[in-house]
Design an enzyme around this catalytic site. Structure first.
Site, PDB file in Angstrom:
ATOM      1  N   ASP A   2    -115.702   3.775  64.291  1.00 59.35           N
ATOM      2  CA  ASP A   2    -115.384   2.416  64.721  1.00 59.35           C
ATOM      3  C   ASP A   2    -116.686   1.731  65.136  1.00 59.35           C
ATOM      4  O   ASP A   2    -117.635   2.394  65.579  1.00 59.35           O
ATOM      5  CB  ASP A   2    -114.413   2.461  65.911  1.00 59.35           C
ATOM      6  CG  ASP A   2    -113.595   1.178  66.041  1.00 59.35           C
ATOM      7  OD1 ASP A   2    -112.368   1.248  65.851  1.00 59.35           O
ATOM      8  OD2 ASP A   2    -114.180   0.114  66.322  1.00 59.35           O
ATOM      9  N   LYS A  36     -94.863  -3.105  52.602  1.00 52.34           N
ATOM     10  CA  LYS A  36     -95.177  -3.078  54.035  1.00 52.34           C
ATOM     11  C   LYS A  36     -94.813  -4.411  54.691  1.00 52.34           C
ATOM     12  O   LYS A  36     -94.167  -4.446  55.749  1.00 52.34           O
ATOM     13  CB  LYS A  36     -96.665  -2.746  54.230  1.00 52.34           C
ATOM     14  CG  LYS A  36     -97.147  -2.837  55.654  1.00 52.34           C
ATOM     15  CD  LYS A  36     -96.486  -1.827  56.574  1.00 52.34           C
ATOM     16  CE  LYS A  36     -96.612  -2.248  58.023  1.00 52.34           C
ATOM     17  NZ  LYS A  36     -95.990  -1.353  58.964  1.00 52.34           N
ATOM     18  N   CYS A  52     -97.817  -7.023  65.043  1.00 51.37           N
ATOM     19  CA  CYS A  52     -97.607  -7.051  63.589  1.00 51.37           C
ATOM     20  C   CYS A  52     -96.482  -7.944  63.075  1.00 51.37           C
ATOM     21  O   CYS A  52     -96.678  -8.628  62.069  1.00 51.37           O
ATOM     22  CB  CYS A  52     -97.408  -5.634  63.084  1.00 51.37           C
ATOM     23  SG  CYS A  52     -98.913  -4.667  63.287  1.00 51.37           S
ATOM     24  N   ARG A  66     -83.571  -7.755  78.588  1.00 54.23           N
ATOM     25  CA  ARG A  66     -83.433  -6.603  77.683  1.00 54.23           C
ATOM     26  C   ARG A  66     -82.050  -5.968  77.757  1.00 54.23           C
ATOM     27  O   ARG A  66     -81.827  -4.919  77.147  1.00 54.23           O
ATOM     28  CB  ARG A  66     -84.472  -5.537  78.056  1.00 54.23           C
ATOM     29  CG  ARG A  66     -85.903  -5.981  77.866  1.00 54.23           C
ATOM     30  CD  ARG A  66     -86.248  -6.078  76.395  1.00 54.23           C
ATOM     31  NE  ARG A  66     -87.645  -6.356  76.175  1.00 54.23           N
ATOM     32  CZ  ARG A  66     -88.227  -6.248  74.986  1.00 54.23           C
ATOM     33  NH1 ARG A  66     -87.529  -5.897  73.935  1.00 54.23           N
ATOM     34  NH2 ARG A  66     -89.488  -6.529  74.841  1.00 54.23           N
TER      35      ARG A  66
HETATM   36  P1  NAD Z   1    -106.600  -2.140  66.314  1.00 55.85           P
HETATM   37  O1  NAD Z   1    -107.177  -3.467  66.606  1.00 55.85           O
HETATM   38  O2  NAD Z   1    -106.008  -1.322  67.391  1.00 55.85           O
HETATM   39  O3  NAD Z   1    -107.728  -1.220  65.617  1.00 55.85           O
HETATM   40  C1  NAD Z   1    -108.568  -1.657  64.615  1.00 55.85           C
HETATM   41  C2  NAD Z   1    -109.961  -1.079  64.873  1.00 55.85           C
HETATM   42  O4  NAD Z   1    -110.803  -1.394  63.760  1.00 55.85           O
HETATM   43  C3  NAD Z   1    -110.656  -1.649  66.107  1.00 55.85           C
HETATM   44  O5  NAD Z   1    -110.976  -0.613  67.018  1.00 55.85           O
HETATM   45  C4  NAD Z   1    -111.915  -2.329  65.552  1.00 55.85           C
HETATM   46  O6  NAD Z   1    -113.039  -2.220  66.395  1.00 55.85           O
HETATM   47  C5  NAD Z   1    -112.127  -1.565  64.257  1.00 55.85           C
HETATM   48  N1  NAD Z   1    -112.944  -2.285  63.290  1.00 55.85           N
HETATM   49  C6  NAD Z   1    -112.893  -3.590  62.925  1.00 55.85           C
HETATM   50  N2  NAD Z   1    -113.821  -3.864  61.991  1.00 55.85           N
HETATM   51  C7  NAD Z   1    -114.483  -2.707  61.764  1.00 55.85           C
HETATM   52  C8  NAD Z   1    -115.561  -2.358  60.900  1.00 55.85           C
HETATM   53  N3  NAD Z   1    -116.114  -3.243  60.091  1.00 55.85           N
HETATM   54  N4  NAD Z   1    -116.008  -1.077  60.930  1.00 55.85           N
HETATM   55  C9  NAD Z   1    -115.440  -0.168  61.756  1.00 55.85           C
HETATM   56  N5  NAD Z   1    -114.408  -0.434  62.587  1.00 55.85           N
HETATM   57  C10 NAD Z   1    -113.948  -1.698  62.587  1.00 55.85           C
HETATM   58  O7  NAD Z   1    -105.544  -2.370  65.149  1.00 55.85           O
HETATM   59  P2  NAD Z   1    -104.259  -1.472  64.803  1.00 55.85           P
HETATM   60  O8  NAD Z   1    -103.132  -1.855  65.678  1.00 55.85           O
HETATM   61  O9  NAD Z   1    -104.677  -0.042  64.711  1.00 55.85           O
HETATM   62  O10 NAD Z   1    -103.914  -2.017  63.345  1.00 55.85           O
HETATM   63  C11 NAD Z   1    -104.726  -1.720  62.242  1.00 55.85           C
HETATM   64  C12 NAD Z   1    -103.985  -2.125  60.986  1.00 55.85           C
HETATM   65  O11 NAD Z   1    -102.780  -1.367  60.864  1.00 55.85           O
HETATM   66  C13 NAD Z   1    -103.567  -3.582  60.941  1.00 55.85           C
HETATM   67  O12 NAD Z   1    -103.665  -4.040  59.612  1.00 55.85           O
HETATM   68  C14 NAD Z   1    -102.116  -3.545  61.360  1.00 55.85           C
HETATM   69  O13 NAD Z   1    -101.374  -4.619  60.809  1.00 55.85           O
HETATM   70  C15 NAD Z   1    -101.647  -2.239  60.756  1.00 55.85           C
HETATM   71  N6  NAD Z   1    -100.525  -1.593  61.453  1.00 55.85           N
HETATM   72  C16 NAD Z   1    -100.461  -1.570  62.814  1.00 55.85           C
HETATM   73  C17 NAD Z   1     -99.418  -0.910  63.452  1.00 55.85           C
HETATM   74  C18 NAD Z   1     -99.283  -0.879  64.958  1.00 55.85           C
HETATM   75  O14 NAD Z   1     -98.246  -0.464  65.441  1.00 55.85           O
HETATM   76  N7  NAD Z   1    -100.281  -1.288  65.723  1.00 55.85           N
HETATM   77  C19 NAD Z   1     -98.470  -0.227  62.688  1.00 55.85           C
HETATM   78  C20 NAD Z   1     -98.584  -0.250  61.299  1.00 55.85           C
HETATM   79  C21 NAD Z   1     -99.620  -0.932  60.699  1.00 55.85           C
HETATM   80  C1  UGA Z   2     -93.184  -2.427  64.124  1.00 56.99           C
HETATM   81  C2  UGA Z   2     -92.346  -1.623  63.121  1.00 56.99           C
HETATM   82  O1  UGA Z   2     -91.199  -1.097  63.792  1.00 56.99           O
HETATM   83  C3  UGA Z   2     -93.159  -0.493  62.522  1.00 56.99           C
HETATM   84  O2  UGA Z   2     -92.385   0.183  61.525  1.00 56.99           O
HETATM   85  C4  UGA Z   2     -94.416  -1.068  61.897  1.00 56.99           C
HETATM   86  O3  UGA Z   2     -95.225  -0.029  61.382  1.00 56.99           O
HETATM   87  C5  UGA Z   2     -95.196  -1.835  62.950  1.00 56.99           C
HETATM   88  O4  UGA Z   2     -94.357  -2.887  63.475  1.00 56.99           O
HETATM   89  C6  UGA Z   2     -96.419  -2.525  62.424  1.00 56.99           C
HETATM   90  O5  UGA Z   2     -96.532  -2.810  61.254  1.00 56.99           O
HETATM   91  O6  UGA Z   2     -97.235  -2.794  63.295  1.00 56.99           O
HETATM   92  P1  UGA Z   2     -93.972  -2.098  66.650  1.00 56.99           P
HETATM   93  O7  UGA Z   2     -94.340  -3.528  66.551  1.00 56.99           O
HETATM   94  O8  UGA Z   2     -94.983  -1.138  67.150  1.00 56.99           O
HETATM   95  O9  UGA Z   2     -93.529  -1.552  65.196  1.00 56.99           O
HETATM   96  O10 UGA Z   2     -92.674  -1.921  67.564  1.00 56.99           O
HETATM   97  P2  UGA Z   2     -91.106  -2.142  67.312  1.00 56.99           P
HETATM   98  O11 UGA Z   2     -90.390  -0.986  67.853  1.00 56.99           O
HETATM   99  O12 UGA Z   2     -90.804  -2.531  65.919  1.00 56.99           O
HETATM  100  O13 UGA Z   2     -90.796  -3.382  68.253  1.00 56.99           O
HETATM  101  C7  UGA Z   2     -91.259  -4.691  67.937  1.00 56.99           C
HETATM  102  C8  UGA Z   2     -90.646  -5.674  68.908  1.00 56.99           C
HETATM  103  O14 UGA Z   2     -89.264  -5.857  68.645  1.00 56.99           O
HETATM  104  C9  UGA Z   2     -90.752  -5.253  70.371  1.00 56.99           C
HETATM  105  O15 UGA Z   2     -91.106  -6.359  71.168  1.00 56.99           O
HETATM  106  C10 UGA Z   2     -89.352  -4.766  70.683  1.00 56.99           C
HETATM  107  O16 UGA Z   2     -89.046  -4.841  72.042  1.00 56.99           O
HETATM  108  C11 UGA Z   2     -88.527  -5.722  69.850  1.00 56.99           C
HETATM  109  N1  UGA Z   2     -87.191  -5.214  69.513  1.00 56.99           N
HETATM  110  C12 UGA Z   2     -87.047  -4.068  68.808  1.00 56.99           C
HETATM  111  C13 UGA Z   2     -86.064  -5.931  69.891  1.00 56.99           C
HETATM  112  O17 UGA Z   2     -86.169  -6.993  70.520  1.00 56.99           O
HETATM  113  N2  UGA Z   2     -84.826  -5.467  69.558  1.00 56.99           N
HETATM  114  C14 UGA Z   2     -84.669  -4.318  68.848  1.00 56.99           C
HETATM  115  O18 UGA Z   2     -83.501  -3.941  68.568  1.00 56.99           O
HETATM  116  C15 UGA Z   2     -85.812  -3.606  68.470  1.00 56.99           C
END
Ligand code: NAD
Ligand code: UGA
Length: 463
Positions: free
Chosen positions: A40, A223, A279, A436
Site C-alpha cells: 500500500d 459486481k 459501496c 433499526r
Molecule cells: P480502502 O480504501 O479500504 O483500501 C484501498 C487501499 O488502496 C487504501 O489503503 C489505499 O491507500 C490503497 N491505494 C490507493 N492507491 C494505491 C496505489 N496506487 N498503490 C498502492 N495502494 C494504493 O478500500 P476497500 O474498502 O478495501 O475497497 C477496495 C475496492 O474493493 C473498492 O473498489 C471497493 O468498491 C471494493 N469492495 C469493497 C468492499 C467493502 O466492503 N469495503 C467489498 C467489496 C468490494
Molecule cells: C455490501 C454487500 O453486502 C457486499 O456483498 C459487497 O461486497 C459490499 O457491499 C461491497 O461491494 O462493498 P457492506 O456494504 O459491507 O456489503 O454491508 P451490508 O451488510 O451490505 O450493509 C450495507 C448497508 O445496508 C448497511 O448500512 C446496513 O445496515 C444496511 N442494511 C442491510 C439494511 O438497512 N437492511 C438490511 O436488511 C440489510
C-alpha cells in the site's frame, strides 16, 4: 531472500484496505504454499497491519493475521519490488465516486486504479496475471490492457476480473464460506489458463461448483448488479416502511410474510434508517452513469430511484425526530446509539449517522454519540463541524440527561442495556427513535419511553 524459493507462487495485492487485508489473509491461511504480500502507498496503514492493532475491526481477522503474518503473509510499502517478484497481482485499490470534472458525483474515480496499472508496467520484468479485485465499471479491463500493452517490453499480462462480495463485519466468514466466487477472463487459451490459476487458489477451500467462471465483462458488470439488487431490496422495504407508518401496518410483519415466499427470501429485507457503507451508493451511481452514457435513460432512472429512496429514508428519520419532539430540538441533548454504517465494524463511510448528526446539529441539538468501535472515525467525519457533538464511549453516560435516544447502528450491545436505568437518567418525556427496529418496543413502552420504530405504529404515552 532464500525462503521465497520454497513457495509455489508469489501473490501480490496492491491495496491493504477493507478488502485487500482480509482477502489476502484468508488466501494466505488456506494456501500455505503461496507467498502472499499486501502492499500500500499508505505507510501508516502498513505499519498497523504489521502491529498488534490491525487497522480494521473485523471479527476473526486478528487471529488469522497472527497465524499467517511472517510465515506466508507479508505487509509492505515496497510496491515496486512486490510487483517484480509477483506471478499474480490482485489490484484492490479504492474506486470512489468521482468528485470533479466529467461524471462528478456519479462515475468511478479511477485515478488510483490507473496509477497502479502504470506502476505495474514500469516495474514488471516477467509475465503476470493481473486480477481486478476492486469494483470497477464494466469494460475497465480493456483500459487496463491498453495501458499494460502500451509499455510492452515483451512481457505478457493477462487481465482477469475477480470481484469481491464480502460484507464488512462478516468479512472472514463471507470469505471462508462464500456463496460463490466469480472469475471473469477472456475466453482465449491464455485467458483460460490464467483463469485456472485463480480457480486453483479458491479451490483450496471452496467446492468447485461455487467458483463461477464467466467472460470478463459479465464478471465486471455482475459486481455492480449484485450491489444494486441488494440495495434495491433495502430501498423497497424502506419505501414500504413509510406506507406502514401511515396505515398502522407493521413492516416487520410484512417483511416476514413477503419474505416467506422462497423466491423472495428473508435475508436483507430489514427496514432501517437507510443503507450506508462505501459501496452501495457509489456502485449504483456508477451503474446509473454507465447506463446513461450508453443512452439508456430509463435504465439509469430506474436504478437512480434506489438511491433517491435511501436519501428520503434518512431525511424522514430526522424529520420524525423533530416533529415528534414538539417541533423543536434546539438545545436538547440527543443520544445517538451507534455511528458505524452497520454493526460489527468501525467503518463509517457513507453511514446514515453522518447525515443524521449534521441535520440534528442544524436544528441546534446537542448530539451525544456512543459507538463501541466507530468513535475515532466519527471524529474524523465530523471534523470542523462538531461544535455541539459529544463523543461518549459509555452509552449510559451518553443518555444521561438526554431528551431522546436514536438507535442508528444495530450493535447487539445496545439490546442488552438496562433501559430502566437509562429511562431514570433521562429528561421526560423520554423518546426512543429506533432506526433499526432493534429493541423490544413494548418493554420500553412499559418502562415509560415514547417509542418510535421504523414502519410500525409508535407506542406513546400522550393522549
Ligand atoms: P480502502 O480504501 O479500504 O483500501 C484501498 C487501499 O488502496 C487504501 O489503503 C489505499 O491507500 C490503497 N491505494 C490507493 N492507491 C494505491 C496505489 N496506487 N498503490 C498502492 N495502494 C494504493 O478500500 P476497500 O474498502 O478495501 O475497497 C477496495 C475496492 O474493493 C473498492 O473498489 C471497493 O468498491 C471494493 N469492495 C469493497 C468492499 C467493502 O466492503 N469495503 C467489498 C467489496 C468490494
Ligand atoms: C455490501 C454487500 O453486502 C457486499 O456483498 C459487497 O461486497 C459490499 O457491499 C461491497 O461491494 O462493498 P457492506 O456494504 O459491507 O456489503 O454491508 P451490508 O451488510 O451490505 O450493509 C450495507 C448497508 O445496508 C448497511 O448500512 C446496513 O445496515 C444496511 N442494511 C442491510 C439494511 O438497512 N437492511 C438490511 O436488511 C440489510
Amino acid at each position: 531472500m532464500e525462503y521465497r524459493m520454497t513457495f509455489k507462487k508469489n501473490i501480490l495485492c496492491i491495496g491493504a484496505g477493507y478488502v485487500g487485508g482480509p482477502t489476502m489473509a484468508v488466501i494466505a491461511l488456506k494456501c500455505p504454499e503461496y507467498r502472499v504480500e499486501v502492499v500500500d502507498i499508505n505507510e501508516e496503514r502498513i505499519r498497523q497491519w504489521n502491529s498488534d492493532h490491525i487497522p480494521i475491526y473485523e471479527p476473526g481477522l486478528d487471529s488469522i493475521v497472527r497465524e499467517t503474518r511472517g510465515k506466508n503473509l507479508f505487509f509492505s510499502t515496497d510496491i515496486n519490488k512486490g510487483i517484480q517478484e509477483a506471478d499474480i497481482i490482485f489490484v484492490s485499490v479504492n474506486t470512489p465516486t468521482k468528485t470533479f470534472g466529467e461524471g462528478a458525483g456519479m462515475a468511478s474515480d479511477l485515478q488510483y486504479w490507473e496509477k497502479t496499472a502504470h506502476t505495474i508496467v514500469e516495474n514488471s520484468t516477467s509475465n503476470k496475471i493481473i486480477v481486478e479485485k476492486s469494483t470497477l465499471p464494466v469494460r475497465t479491463a480493456e483500459a487496463m490492457e491498453r495501458i499494460l500493452k502500451a509499455g510492452n517490453r515483451g512481457i505478457r499480462f493477462e487481465v482477469l476480473s475477480n470481484p469481491e462480495f464480502l460484507a464488512e463485519g462478516s468479512a472472514v466468514m463471507d470469505l471462508l464460506e462464500a456463496d460463490r466466487v466469480l472469475i471473469g477472463a477472456h475466453r482465449t487459451p491464455g485467458g483460460l489458463r490464467a483463469e485456472q490459476e485463480i480457480v486453483d487458489i479458491y479451490a483450496h477451500w471452496l467446492p468447485r461448483e461455487k467458483i463461477i467462471t464467466t467472460n470478463l465483462w459479465s464478471s465486471e458488470l455482475s459486481k455492480l448488479v449484485a450491489n444494486a439488487f441488494l440495495a434495491q431490496r433495502i430501498s423497497s422495504i424502506n419505501a414500504v416502511s413509510a406506507l406502514c407508518e401511515k396505515t398502522d401496518a407493521d413492516v416487520s410483519e410484512i417483511a416476514y410474510a413477503v419474505g416467506s415466499d422462497s423466491r423472495i427470501g428473508h435475508k436483507f429485507i430489514n427496514a432501517s434508517i437507510g443503507f450506508g457503507g462505501s459501496c452501495f451508493k457509489k456502485d449504483i451511481l456508477n451503474l446509473v452513469y454507465i447506463s446513461r452514457s450508453y443512452g439508456l435513460l430509463e435504465v439509469a432512472d430506474y436504478w437512480e430511484m434506489v438511491v433517491s429512496m435511501n436519501e428520503y429514508q434518512k431525511h424522514r428519520f430526522v424529520q420524525k425526530i423533530v416533529k415528534e419532539m414538539f417541533n423543536t430540538i434546539a438545545g436538547k441533548k440527543i443520544a445517538l446509539f451507534g455511528f458505524a454504517f452497520k454493526a460489527n465494524t468501525g467503518d463509517t463511510r457513507e453511514s446514515a449517522a453522518i447525515y443524521i448528526t449534521k441535520q440534528l446539529l442544524e436544528e441546534h441539538a446537542i448530539v451525544a454519540i456512543s459507538d463501541p468501535k466507530a468513535l475515532d472515525n466519527a471524529k474524523i467525519d465530523l471534523k470542523g463541524m462538531d461544535n455541539g457533538v459529544l463523543y461518549i464511549p459509555d452509552p449510559y453516560e451518553a443518555a444521561n440527561d438526554a431528551y431522546a435516544i436514536a438507535i442508528v447502528t444495530e450493535w447487539s450491545d445496545f439490546k442488552n442495556l438496562d433501559y430502566e436505568r437509562i429511562f431514570k437518567s433521562m429528561k421526560k418525556p423520554a423518546f426512543i427513535f429506533d432506526g433499526r427496529n432493534l429493541l423490544d418496543h413494548h418493554k420500553l413502552s412499559e418502562i415509560g419511553f415514547n417509542v418510535y420504530p421504523i414502519g410500525k405504529t409508535p407506542l406513546t404515552h400522550f393522549d
